[in-house]
Design an enzyme around this catalytic site. Structure first.
Site, PDB file in Angstrom:
ATOM      1  N   SER A 152     106.456  56.475 -64.301  1.00 36.03           N
ATOM      2  CA  SER A 152     105.292  55.803 -64.867  1.00 36.03           C
ATOM      3  C   SER A 152     104.269  55.415 -63.814  1.00 36.03           C
ATOM      4  O   SER A 152     103.246  54.840 -64.148  1.00 36.03           O
ATOM      5  CB  SER A 152     105.748  54.571 -65.642  1.00 36.03           C
ATOM      6  OG  SER A 152     106.629  53.821 -64.853  1.00 36.03           O
ATOM      7  N   LYS A 172      98.233  49.930 -57.237  1.00 32.01           N
ATOM      8  CA  LYS A 172      96.827  50.342 -57.235  1.00 32.01           C
ATOM      9  C   LYS A 172      96.128  49.831 -55.969  1.00 32.01           C
ATOM     10  O   LYS A 172      96.526  48.819 -55.389  1.00 32.01           O
ATOM     11  CB  LYS A 172      96.096  49.746 -58.448  1.00 32.01           C
ATOM     12  CG  LYS A 172      96.557  50.247 -59.805  1.00 32.01           C
ATOM     13  CD  LYS A 172      95.922  51.583 -60.135  1.00 32.01           C
ATOM     14  CE  LYS A 172      96.167  51.939 -61.602  1.00 32.01           C
ATOM     15  NZ  LYS A 172      97.610  51.964 -61.945  1.00 32.01           N
TER      16      LYS A 172
END
Lengths: 219, 219
Positions: free
Chosen positions: A137, A176
């Site tokens: 994921s 991120k």
DNA sequence: CTTGACATAGAACGTATGTTCCGCTAGAAT
DNA sequence: ATTCTAGCGGAACATACGTTCTATGTCAAG
């Protein structure tokens, strides 16, 4: 002979042996140890060294000058195995739940799994730990199943850091690049073909740590 | 005092010091060195040790028992810096050109850049080298710009290995999982959302090496 | 209070270890 | 041949170092 009870002196002796050996390439003599921790008598140093042997922190060879050897037990506990940093493998990171961090006060000695990285790959050694990524994921962060993410616990991120963030609304953790833009926060995927996420309210996200290193072992 | 000329004895002394220190945690005494290489006189050992100091392979501390320390020069040359494997950084990998491998005969000591990995991360130490990935053209292999790919020169791949392959027709290098399927070869991207490449003629591809490890350093 | 375990200090001792000096040999240079 | 140097062996020496013994003080258990 209480197990695990080390006096302050004994801790300082261990520290000194470690530092001296690292600096000089050979262990210190009994008198050098005494001088460093403030013990005038060689017999007292000898006594404490034998205590440390009983506790499993040292090995000694009789009648051998500087015949002291730190055991793996100590080296691994302090994370100073030569030039190698030992990073405890404290758990796995799932996209569906927040990162479970070890509590700050409890030592990480219990972790039997660990990965080892040479020191020059990381700038700072404090509060570093590794996570194994499970699931696909996080492919938008160029991290795939089985990768090991080395993170530093640090809530003071700056623009451009790759961080692990917990998104409260989406209830998932992602990796991120993070940027502060006015009143909003932009989370930029490492994969350049994917679009960033814009967070209006900083309260909706929680920075769990800064990513220092990603290691993928294939064979 | 010819520079770099070591006698056979002196090499054996260096080997013994290294092995003894690794085994015992402290360096050998002069008499132990003599016994190991067949020198009866302590003065001769002392003489050779001083020669080795002049050549830059050893450091000695006067009047200190076992006051011997191997220099970085020797440790790096033998690649035995503790438990650390030194992997030469031999170049960069571009998608637009084949991997340039170092010639087999020439030693890789010349490489001034290198990354160091602990030994237990890799099973085999021979013919291992690192490449830095430039550009984002390998994102389908979950490898991004700046990553370091540790590869093993091995043309005998087996199903499921991640390999660096040079595709003659497309004129590019990619990192893919490789599978033999009947008469064709399937190159599977690590990113599960992407489609595999089927190669009909094995002559159209060239396996450059097996990928052992991918390291991405972010901070 | 007495006892005993624990931690420390000081001194004496034995030895493991580094240092130094002298002598010998082989080979290259003069 | 003579000289010089590198390399080796042996022995004596000085000391750095580990070991051991005795004595002192503390503190909790009895």
């Amino acid at each position: 002979m209480a197990k695990g009870k080390l006096t302050d002196r004994q801790r300082r002796i261990l520290d000194f042996i470690q530092e001296f050996t690292s600096d000089n390439g050979y262990p210190p003599s009994i008198r050098q140890i005494g001088a460093s921790v403030g013990i005038s008598s060689t017999s007292v140093v000898n006594y404490n060294l034998n205590r440390l042997v009983e506790e499993g922190f040292l090995d000694r060879d009789k009648n051998v000058s500087r015949g002291i050897r730190l055991t793996d037990k100590l080296l691994k506990a302090t994370g100073n195995l030569g030039e190698v940093i030992r990073i405890p493998m404290v758990g796995r990171i799932f996209a569906s739940e927040p990162v479970h961090l070890p509590s700050t006060d409890s030592p990480m000695f219990g972790a039997d799994e660990a990965i080892e990285i040479t020191r020059d790959m990381l700038s700072s050694t404090d509060e570093v730990f590794a996570l194994e990524v499970k699931g696909d994921s996080m492919i938008d962060a160029m991290v795939s199943d089985g990768d090991i993410v080395v993170m530093k616990r640090d809530y003071h991120w700056s623009n451009g850091d790759m961080v692990a963030v917990w998104l409260r609304d989406l209830e998932e953790t992602t990796l991120k690049y993070i940027y502060h833009e006015g009143n909003t926060i932009r989370l930029q995927p490492a994969n350049p073909t994917m679009d960033p996420i814009i967070i209006e309210d900083p309260k909706h996200l929680e920075v769990q740590g800064k990513v220092m290193l990603v290691v993928r072992q294939l064979a």
